[in-house]
Scaffold this motif. Structure first.
Motif, PDB file in Angstrom:
ATOM      1  N   THR A 289       0.831  -1.204   0.000  1.00 53.77           N
ATOM      2  CA  THR A 289       0.000   0.000   0.000  1.00 53.77           C
ATOM      3  C   THR A 289       0.866   1.255   0.000  1.00 53.77           C
ATOM      4  N   ILE A 290       1.897   1.276   0.839  1.00 57.05           N
ATOM      5  CA  ILE A 290       2.802   2.433   0.886  1.00 57.05           C
ATOM      6  C   ILE A 290       3.494   2.612  -0.463  1.00 57.05           C
ATOM      7  N   LYS A 291       3.955   1.521  -1.065  1.00 58.81           N
ATOM      8  CA  LYS A 291       4.605   1.610  -2.372  1.00 58.81           C
ATOM      9  C   LYS A 291       3.649   2.139  -3.431  1.00 58.81           C
ATOM     10  N   GLU A 292       2.393   1.720  -3.373  1.00 59.23           N
ATOM     11  CA  GLU A 292       1.403   2.210  -4.338  1.00 59.23           C
ATOM     12  C   GLU A 292       1.186   3.712  -4.186  1.00 59.23           C
ATOM     13  N   ILE A 293       1.210   4.186  -2.951  1.00 61.80           N
ATOM     14  CA  ILE A 293       1.066   5.629  -2.717  1.00 61.80           C
ATOM     15  C   ILE A 293       2.229   6.367  -3.380  1.00 61.80           C
ATOM     16  N   PHE A 294       3.454   5.860  -3.199  1.00 61.71           N
ATOM     17  CA  PHE A 294       4.622   6.513  -3.794  1.00 61.71           C
ATOM     18  C   PHE A 294       4.641   6.396  -5.309  1.00 61.71           C
ATOM     19  N   ASP A 295       4.075   5.333  -5.832  1.00 61.11           N
ATOM     20  CA  ASP A 295       4.030   5.153  -7.290  1.00 61.11           C
ATOM     21  C   ASP A 295       2.995   6.043  -7.957  1.00 61.11           C
ATOM     22  N   ASP A 296       2.067   6.583  -7.182  1.00 62.76           N
ATOM     23  CA  ASP A 296       1.015   7.441  -7.729  1.00 62.76           C
ATOM     24  C   ASP A 296       1.547   8.874  -7.837  1.00 62.76           C
ATOM     25  N   THR A 297       2.209   9.162  -8.940  1.00 62.54           N
ATOM     26  CA  THR A 297       2.840  10.473  -9.109  1.00 62.54           C
ATOM     27  C   THR A 297       1.809  11.602  -9.158  1.00 62.54           C
TER      28      THR A 297
END
Length: 132
Positions: A73-81
């Motif tokens: 979930t945290i990685k997805e947040i960071f991937d959402d530019t």
């Protein structure tokens, strides 16, 4: 020193790192820390230590699933530019992360791997220089 926008630190934890990160950032100006942990998958002591952390810039949130789900979930947040850009443009907030990789852990892992390699050599399972 050049001006930098306020930061929102996101931390995924299986217990100890989140508490340590919150304690490290507590009441720091221009920094908020949001810690996420797998609900019912940390010890009661770890959960209580996180949810009782004082500070006007800390937040802790249980997430359904295991630690891998929290990290994902945290990685997805960071991937959402687009999300990151909106945070910066609308609220002047830059995302950053905290994790548990530190020299103590790296040294322990290095020793473990070297020891394992030496044991494989001693048992003639590999030859010096063989890829593992």
């Amino acid at each position: 020193m050049p001006w930098a926008p306020p930061s929102a630190v996101l931390a995924a934890t299986s217990g100890d790192t989140g508490k340590a990160a919150m304690a490290g950032f507590v009441n720091k100006k221009s920094i908020s820390i949001l810690t996420f942990f797998p609900d019912k998958k940390v010890s009661s002591i770890q959960e209580v230590s996180m949810i009782t952390q004082e500070g006007n810039n800390v937040g802790v949130y249980p997430v359904l699933g295991n630690f891998d789900d929290v990290q994902k979930t945290i990685k997805e947040i960071f991937d959402d530019t687009e999300f990151s850009q909106q945070l910066l443009q609308k609220y002047n907030v830059k995302l950053t992360a905290a994790n548990s990789i530190n020299w103590g852990r790296l040294i322990a892992q290095l020793i473990y791997h070297i020891h394992s390699y030496v044991k494989l050599l001693e048992q003639n399972i590999v030859q010096l220089g063989d890829p593992i």
